[in-house]
Design a protein around this motif. Sequence first.
Motif, PDB file in Angstrom:
ATOM      1  N   PHE A 122      33.843  40.617  43.759  1.00 36.39           N
ATOM      2  CA  PHE A 122      34.091  39.884  42.520  1.00 36.39           C
ATOM      3  C   PHE A 122      33.139  38.700  42.445  1.00 36.39           C
ATOM      4  O   PHE A 122      32.526  38.301  43.444  1.00 36.39           O
ATOM      5  N   LEU A 144      37.322  42.564  40.692  1.00 33.17           N
ATOM      6  CA  LEU A 144      38.749  42.295  40.848  1.00 33.17           C
ATOM      7  C   LEU A 144      38.966  41.418  42.073  1.00 33.17           C
ATOM      8  O   LEU A 144      38.478  41.723  43.162  1.00 33.17           O
ATOM      9  N   ASN A 240      47.739  31.542  39.164  1.00 34.99           N
ATOM     10  CA  ASN A 240      47.303  32.746  39.880  1.00 34.99           C
ATOM     11  C   ASN A 240      46.492  32.408  41.125  1.00 34.99           C
ATOM     12  O   ASN A 240      46.089  33.299  41.868  1.00 34.99           O
ATOM     13  N   ASP A 283      46.676  39.787  42.379  1.00 36.63           N
ATOM     14  CA  ASP A 283      45.423  40.391  41.930  1.00 36.63           C
ATOM     15  C   ASP A 283      45.008  39.753  40.600  1.00 36.63           C
ATOM     16  O   ASP A 283      45.842  39.579  39.703  1.00 36.63           O
ATOM     17  N   ILE A 284      43.730  39.409  40.477  1.00 36.74           N
ATOM     18  CA  ILE A 284      43.222  38.769  39.260  1.00 36.74           C
ATOM     19  C   ILE A 284      42.107  39.641  38.699  1.00 36.74           C
ATOM     20  O   ILE A 284      41.116  39.902  39.375  1.00 36.74           O
ATOM     21  N   LYS A 285      42.277  40.066  37.470  1.00 32.15           N
ATOM     22  CA  LYS A 285      41.349  41.014  36.859  1.00 32.15           C
ATOM     23  C   LYS A 285      40.140  40.317  36.232  1.00 32.15           C
ATOM     24  O   LYS A 285      40.162  39.114  35.971  1.00 32.15           O
ATOM     25  N   GLN A 286      39.125  41.088  35.987  1.00 37.53           N
ATOM     26  CA  GLN A 286      37.925  40.597  35.306  1.00 37.53           C
ATOM     27  C   GLN A 286      38.295  40.021  33.942  1.00 37.53           C
ATOM     28  O   GLN A 286      39.073  40.613  33.188  1.00 37.53           O
ATOM     29  N   GLU A 288      39.966  37.204  33.452  1.00 39.81           N
ATOM     30  CA  GLU A 288      41.075  36.257  33.549  1.00 39.81           C
ATOM     31  C   GLU A 288      40.588  34.879  33.982  1.00 39.81           C
ATOM     32  O   GLU A 288      39.666  34.749  34.793  1.00 39.81           O
TER      33      GLU A 288
END
Length: 299
Positions: A122, A144, A240, A283-286, A288
């Motif tokens: 990421f 991610l 997050n 988990d942190i998505k693209q 965010e």
Amino acid sequence: MPGRLLRGLWQRWRRYKYRFVPWIALNLSHNPRTLRYVPEESKDKVISDEEVLGTLLKVFQALFVNDFNKQSDILTVLPEPVKSKYQDLLSVQHPGVKQLEYRHQQQNTFTPEEILYKTLGFSVTRAPSTLISAGKGVFVNKGLVPKGAVVSMYPGTVYQKYEPIFFQSIGNPFIFRCLDGVLIDGNDKGISKVVYRSCNGRDQLGPLKMSDSTWLTSEIHNPLAVGQYVNNCSNDRAANVCYQELDVPAVFPIELKQYLPNIAYSYDKQSPLRCVILVALRDIKQGEELFSNYYTIVS
């Protein structure tokens, strides 16, 4: 004219309050989502120090090898076993390319953000926050972020509780207070910038830099050093990521200290350097934005 001045001051306050510690403290009781309870200081660890150090070493080594053509002065003062280690890493990443040849192959290098993505899967970047009037924020712009990953570092000058920081603190929304009262000034402008650059030059040993000062510029060499722009969470934006403190061990490779975005205000060989990193709580998505919470110690 007075009305315009008041509107300007109000807009500045709306941006400032998201990082203004007294305002956050007064509003914690109204927003329990901003709190993370820990029983005592020693247990304020989402992941172990060994995991944090492992991640930092992995990223910093990849950055070092990527910048290999710029490391010739540093390589001359390193022991042979250390030089051999990096030459081996270079041969793995760029098979068939000799050291001297690599120094002339600029096209083989990647940007720091690309190195972060290739290493951890990421990358993060600064951009206008999704919070109204909050200024800049930090976003996952590619890949991610898995739960428990080191997602950024909080750069800046490290002050012990007894050291002077009054003038640097005036109008400064980037001062982070650690659990033991140690302060980190992450402001990249004004007197804070001057102080950091001065300390950075003071501690340099020949070609060996003891810290990274590029986070003060638009061309950051350590792509993790954007943590001071992570905004506090709000009622409708849950945290997050969370802060975690790390004292850099004395055995940290000296050639990789050039990527540490922190430096002590006073030169002290006895005290370890304090760093603050941000760890993903899920988990942190693209795409965010990162939002942090502030811990409270309870007995």
